[in-house]
Design an enzyme around this catalytic site. Structure first.
Site, mmCIF file in Angstrom:
data_model
loop_
_atom_site.group_PDB
_atom_site.id
_atom_site.type_symbol
_atom_site.label_atom_id
_atom_site.label_comp_id
_atom_site.label_asym_id
_atom_site.label_seq_id
_atom_site.Cartn_x
_atom_site.Cartn_y
_atom_site.Cartn_z
ATOM 1 N N HIS A 1 0.847 -1.203 0.000
ATOM 2 C CA HIS A 1 0.000 0.000 0.000
ATOM 3 C C HIS A 1 0.875 1.243 0.000
ATOM 4 O O HIS A 1 1.713 1.415 0.878
ATOM 5 C CB HIS A 1 -0.902 0.008 1.238
ATOM 6 C CG HIS A 1 -2.058 -0.935 1.127
ATOM 7 N ND1 HIS A 1 -3.135 -0.899 1.978
ATOM 8 C CD2 HIS A 1 -2.316 -1.929 0.250
ATOM 9 C CE1 HIS A 1 -4.001 -1.836 1.636
ATOM 10 N NE2 HIS A 1 -3.514 -2.483 0.589
ATOM 11 N N TYR B 1 -8.985 5.369 7.717
ATOM 12 C CA TYR B 1 -9.083 5.765 9.123
ATOM 13 C C TYR B 1 -10.140 6.864 9.194
ATOM 14 O O TYR B 1 -9.958 7.926 8.594
ATOM 15 C CB TYR B 1 -7.751 6.328 9.624
ATOM 16 C CG TYR B 1 -6.666 5.281 9.811
ATOM 17 C CD1 TYR B 1 -5.936 4.803 8.730
ATOM 18 C CD2 TYR B 1 -6.365 4.781 11.076
ATOM 19 C CE1 TYR B 1 -4.939 3.842 8.906
ATOM 20 C CE2 TYR B 1 -5.370 3.831 11.265
ATOM 21 C CZ TYR B 1 -4.665 3.365 10.179
ATOM 22 O OH TYR B 1 -3.684 2.425 10.351
ATOM 23 N N PRO C 1 -3.447 0.508 18.918
ATOM 24 C CA PRO C 1 -3.153 0.054 17.549
ATOM 25 C C PRO C 1 -3.352 1.092 16.440
ATOM 26 O O PRO C 1 -3.083 0.785 15.277
ATOM 27 C CB PRO C 1 -4.109 -1.124 17.351
ATOM 28 C CG PRO C 1 -5.175 -0.951 18.361
ATOM 29 C CD PRO C 1 -4.593 -0.203 19.500
ATOM 30 N N LYS D 1 1.683 0.131 15.068
ATOM 31 C CA LYS D 1 3.097 0.060 15.454
ATOM 32 C C LYS D 1 3.471 -1.141 16.321
ATOM 33 O O LYS D 1 4.654 -1.464 16.444
ATOM 34 C CB LYS D 1 3.487 1.345 16.208
ATOM 35 C CG LYS D 1 3.598 2.561 15.320
ATOM 36 C CD LYS D 1 4.889 2.552 14.519
ATOM 37 C CE LYS D 1 4.847 3.477 13.327
ATOM 38 N NZ LYS D 1 4.458 2.839 12.067
ATOM 39 N N TYR E 1 4.306 6.651 9.935
ATOM 40 C CA TYR E 1 3.473 5.486 9.625
ATOM 41 C C TYR E 1 4.265 4.420 8.884
ATOM 42 O O TYR E 1 4.154 3.224 9.186
ATOM 43 C CB TYR E 1 2.253 5.919 8.791
ATOM 44 C CG TYR E 1 1.182 4.861 8.728
ATOM 45 C CD1 TYR E 1 0.100 4.872 9.602
ATOM 46 C CD2 TYR E 1 1.244 3.836 7.783
ATOM 47 C CE1 TYR E 1 -0.882 3.895 9.553
ATOM 48 C CE2 TYR E 1 0.265 2.848 7.722
ATOM 49 C CZ TYR E 1 -0.792 2.894 8.611
ATOM 50 O OH TYR E 1 -1.762 1.914 8.557
HETATM 51 P P1 FAD Z 1 2.724 -11.576 21.740
HETATM 52 O O1 FAD Z 1 2.263 -11.658 20.344
HETATM 53 O O2 FAD Z 1 1.741 -11.222 22.795
HETATM 54 O O3 FAD Z 1 3.364 -12.993 22.070
HETATM 55 C C1 FAD Z 1 3.684 -13.382 23.381
HETATM 56 C C2 FAD Z 1 3.640 -14.904 23.465
HETATM 57 O O4 FAD Z 1 4.034 -15.306 24.755
HETATM 58 C C3 FAD Z 1 2.249 -15.447 23.250
HETATM 59 O O5 FAD Z 1 2.280 -16.495 22.304
HETATM 60 C C4 FAD Z 1 1.825 -15.937 24.629
HETATM 61 O O6 FAD Z 1 0.932 -17.033 24.577
HETATM 62 C C5 FAD Z 1 3.160 -16.300 25.229
HETATM 63 N N1 FAD Z 1 3.178 -16.246 26.694
HETATM 64 C C6 FAD Z 1 2.625 -15.321 27.511
HETATM 65 N N2 FAD Z 1 2.870 -15.613 28.804
HETATM 66 C C7 FAD Z 1 3.600 -16.755 28.807
HETATM 67 C C8 FAD Z 1 4.139 -17.533 29.834
HETATM 68 N N3 FAD Z 1 3.982 -17.210 31.125
HETATM 69 N N4 FAD Z 1 4.833 -18.641 29.496
HETATM 70 C C9 FAD Z 1 5.010 -18.989 28.188
HETATM 71 N N5 FAD Z 1 4.498 -18.252 27.164
HETATM 72 C C10 FAD Z 1 3.799 -17.167 27.470
HETATM 73 N N6 FAD Z 1 -0.866 -4.353 16.834
HETATM 74 C C11 FAD Z 1 -1.066 -3.692 15.709
HETATM 75 O O7 FAD Z 1 -0.095 -3.125 15.161
HETATM 76 N N7 FAD Z 1 -2.332 -3.685 15.141
HETATM 77 C C12 FAD Z 1 -3.407 -4.340 15.711
HETATM 78 O O8 FAD Z 1 -4.497 -4.328 15.191
HETATM 79 C C13 FAD Z 1 -3.205 -5.035 16.906
HETATM 80 N N8 FAD Z 1 -4.228 -5.695 17.522
HETATM 81 C C14 FAD Z 1 -3.985 -6.352 18.712
HETATM 82 C C15 FAD Z 1 -5.020 -7.020 19.376
HETATM 83 C C16 FAD Z 1 -4.789 -7.674 20.601
HETATM 84 C C17 FAD Z 1 -5.924 -8.398 21.303
HETATM 85 C C18 FAD Z 1 -3.485 -7.650 21.170
HETATM 86 C C19 FAD Z 1 -3.225 -8.322 22.501
HETATM 87 C C20 FAD Z 1 -2.468 -6.991 20.485
HETATM 88 C C21 FAD Z 1 -2.689 -6.336 19.266
HETATM 89 N N9 FAD Z 1 -1.667 -5.672 18.568
HETATM 90 C C22 FAD Z 1 -1.900 -5.014 17.429
HETATM 91 C C23 FAD Z 1 -0.313 -5.661 19.032
HETATM 92 C C24 FAD Z 1 0.529 -6.714 18.338
HETATM 93 O O9 FAD Z 1 -0.251 -7.834 18.030
HETATM 94 C C25 FAD Z 1 1.646 -7.022 19.285
HETATM 95 O O10 FAD Z 1 2.439 -5.847 19.391
HETATM 96 C C26 FAD Z 1 2.505 -8.213 18.885
HETATM 97 O O11 FAD Z 1 1.779 -9.395 18.972
HETATM 98 C C27 FAD Z 1 3.723 -8.288 19.799
HETATM 99 O O12 FAD Z 1 4.370 -9.504 19.635
HETATM 100 P P2 FAD Z 1 5.081 -10.208 20.857
HETATM 101 O O13 FAD Z 1 5.683 -11.445 20.260
HETATM 102 O O14 FAD Z 1 5.971 -9.253 21.543
HETATM 103 O O15 FAD Z 1 3.932 -10.567 21.885
HETATM 104 C C1 PHB Z 2 -5.296 -4.293 10.941
HETATM 105 O O1 PHB Z 2 -5.434 -4.523 9.724
HETATM 106 O O2 PHB Z 2 -5.531 -5.151 11.791
HETATM 107 C C2 PHB Z 2 -4.866 -2.954 11.383
HETATM 108 C C3 PHB Z 2 -4.457 -2.016 10.448
HETATM 109 C C4 PHB Z 2 -4.060 -0.754 10.854
HETATM 110 C C5 PHB Z 2 -4.076 -0.430 12.192
HETATM 111 C C6 PHB Z 2 -4.461 -1.371 13.132
HETATM 112 C C7 PHB Z 2 -4.874 -2.638 12.733
HETATM 113 O O3 PHB Z 2 -3.716 0.823 12.570
#
Ligand code: FAD
Ligand code: PHB
Length: 393
Positions: A72, A200, A292, A296, A384
């Site tokens: 995009h 948005y 979100p 980022k 962005y």
């Molecule tokens: P996570 O993806 O949270 O991974 C952590 C892992 O550790 C998980 O698999 C979990 O099961 C595991 N874990 C946790 N505790 C333990 C433990 N005690 N022992 C063993 N394993 C454990 N970001 C965006 O940019 N856009 C979005 O739309 C967006 N939507 C989101 C919606 C939700 C519900 C959430 C929670 C986050 C969202 N985010 C979004 C943020 C983005 O998904 C995260 O920044 C990203 O997943 C970070 O990756 P991570 O690997 O650091 O953490």
């Molecule tokens: C998504 O596609 O899930 C999405 C895209 C842009 C955002 C947040 C979530 O700012």
């Protein structure tokens, strides 16, 4: 059991760290609380910065992303049903790729397992020990037995509710938090996107975001209250609300379809400093959360891991520990800039219930300024698409 780097969590941070270290000849074991199917099915982020795309390619996990990712060159901001395009290509000469976090996760798990890597799914009661000394250990339960993983370093990649950050002595940690008075209701649907780029939308009923995953799947979000119940949001109500908030021709063209997933995400900004304690390193959501709106979260997690993988590789290949020493400060410089941008996008586009009407007028003036000013659009675009990585080492 023994490894060089013990990783807690197989989200994007833990998996990518393991893959990057593997390519540098460093051994890892990942311990994950959930099942593989659960981790692969968790619908979350969708927008990848160019730097994230480049790193996934470097990590040899970019093949499907290059085929299926949607590039995009801009986004739309919708105000009163009119679309205003922010042209990333013209403003900053860059683009983003829409490719779901679920797909990034599947690609990484497949790549790790193909090399015989150890990802232990469905472990319980993970505890981390001895990271203030030279011999850290991770203890965990597996199939009813207690086990121990000895390692040189622990990577806390276990998300915002994980065990690693909580195991750091409180006095060693400063936390910063901001909670917003709203949440997002998200729905993944089987329906072709209504536009070829993300929309948005500011609306007096609240923010809405139209996003997508593929030419046949749309991802919809609407601002709601944090205590909302999902069962009050039947699919048709979400579509109706989205139509109202998008307005204009976009609303008329919006197609409905089968709902594949629906959930509510509270909005929060959070940073824990520093991101390192002895031989324990926090990465991704374990150290920081952004709302979100700026897309980022996932990109910041990837940026942390890039710094950590390079620092650990330098330690193992040449005995250098200066990059490990610089890890927290290097990451936090980027983290705080992404915090600022995510807070700004969130403040710009959401309705704040009960706010002084003066502040609402200023917000509207700011949106009008952004959509009318090349300078303001350039600042938005620059953030962005992702600020440049800082070069280390
Ligand atoms: P996570 O993806 O949270 O991974 C952590 C892992 O550790 C998980 O698999 C979990 O099961 C595991 N874990 C946790 N505790 C333990 C433990 N005690 N022992 C063993 N394993 C454990 N970001 C965006 O940019 N856009 C979005 O739309 C967006 N939507 C989101 C919606 C939700 C519900 C959430 C929670 C986050 C969202 N985010 C979004 C943020 C983005 O998904 C995260 O920044 C990203 O997943 C970070 O990756 P991570 O690997 O650091 O953490
Ligand atoms: C998504 O596609 O899930 C999405 C895209 C842009 C955002 C947040 C979530 O700012």
């Amino acid at each position: 059991m023994r490894t060089q780097v013990g990783i807690v969590g197989s989200g994007p941070s833990g998996l990518l760290l393991s893959q990057l270290l593997h390519l540098q000849g460093v051994e890892t074991v990942i311990l994950e609380r959930r099942s593989r199917a659960y981790v692969e099915g968790r619908v979350r982020a969708g927008v990848l910065e160019q730097g994230t795309v480049d790193l996934l390619n470097e990590a040899a996990v970019g093949e499907r992303m290059r085929r299926e990712g949607l590039v995009h060159h801009g986004i739309h901001i919708s105000l009163d049903g009119r679309l205003h395009r922010i042209d990333f290509q013209a403003l900053v000469g860059s683009a983003v790729t829409v490719y779901g976090q679920t797909e990034v996760t599947k690609d990484l798990i497949e790549a790790r397992l193909a090399t015989g890597a150890e990802i232990v799914f469905e472990v319980d009661n993970v505890t981390v020990h001895g990271f203030d000394g030279a011999r850290p250990k991770i203890r965990f339960g597996q199939d009813g037995r207690r086990r121990e993983l000895a390692c040189d370093f622990i990577a806390g990649c276990d998300g915002s509710h994980g065990v690693c950050r909580q195991s750091v002595p409180q006095a060693a940690l400063t936390t910063h938090e901001r909670v917003y008075p709203f949440a997002w209701l998200g729905m993944l649907v089987e329906a072709p996107p209504v536009a070829d780029e993300l929309i948005y939308a500011w609306h007096e009923r609240g923010f809405a975001l139209f996003s997508m995953r593929s030419p046949t799947r749309s991802r919809l979000y609407i601002q709601c209250t944090p205590d909302e119940h999902l069962d009050e949001w039947l699919d048709d109500r979400v579509f109706d609300e989205l139509r109202l908030r998008l307005g204009g021709q976009t609303a008329e063209r919006l197609q409905t379809g089968r709902c594949l997933e629906k959930g509510i995400t509270p909005m929060r900004s959070f940073v824990a400093e520093p991101m390192r304690f002895g031989r324990l390193f926090l990465a991704g959501d374990a150290a920081h959360i952004v709302p979100p709106t700026g897309a980022k979260g996932l990109n910041l997690a990837v940026a942390d891991v890039r710094v950590l993988a390079r620092a650990l590789a330098a330690f193992y290949t040449s005995g250098r520990s200066d990059l490990l020493d610089a890890y927290s400060a290097t990451c936090l410089r980027r983290v705080w800039k992404a915090q600022r941008f995510s807070w700004w996008m969130t403040s710009l586009l959401h309705r704040f219930p009960g706010r002084n009407p003066y502040d609402d007028r200023v917000q509207r003036a700011e949106i009008e300024y952004v959509v009318g000013s090349r300078a303001a659009q350039q600042a938005l675009a620059e953030n962005y698409v992702g600020l440049p990585f800082e070069e280390t080492g």
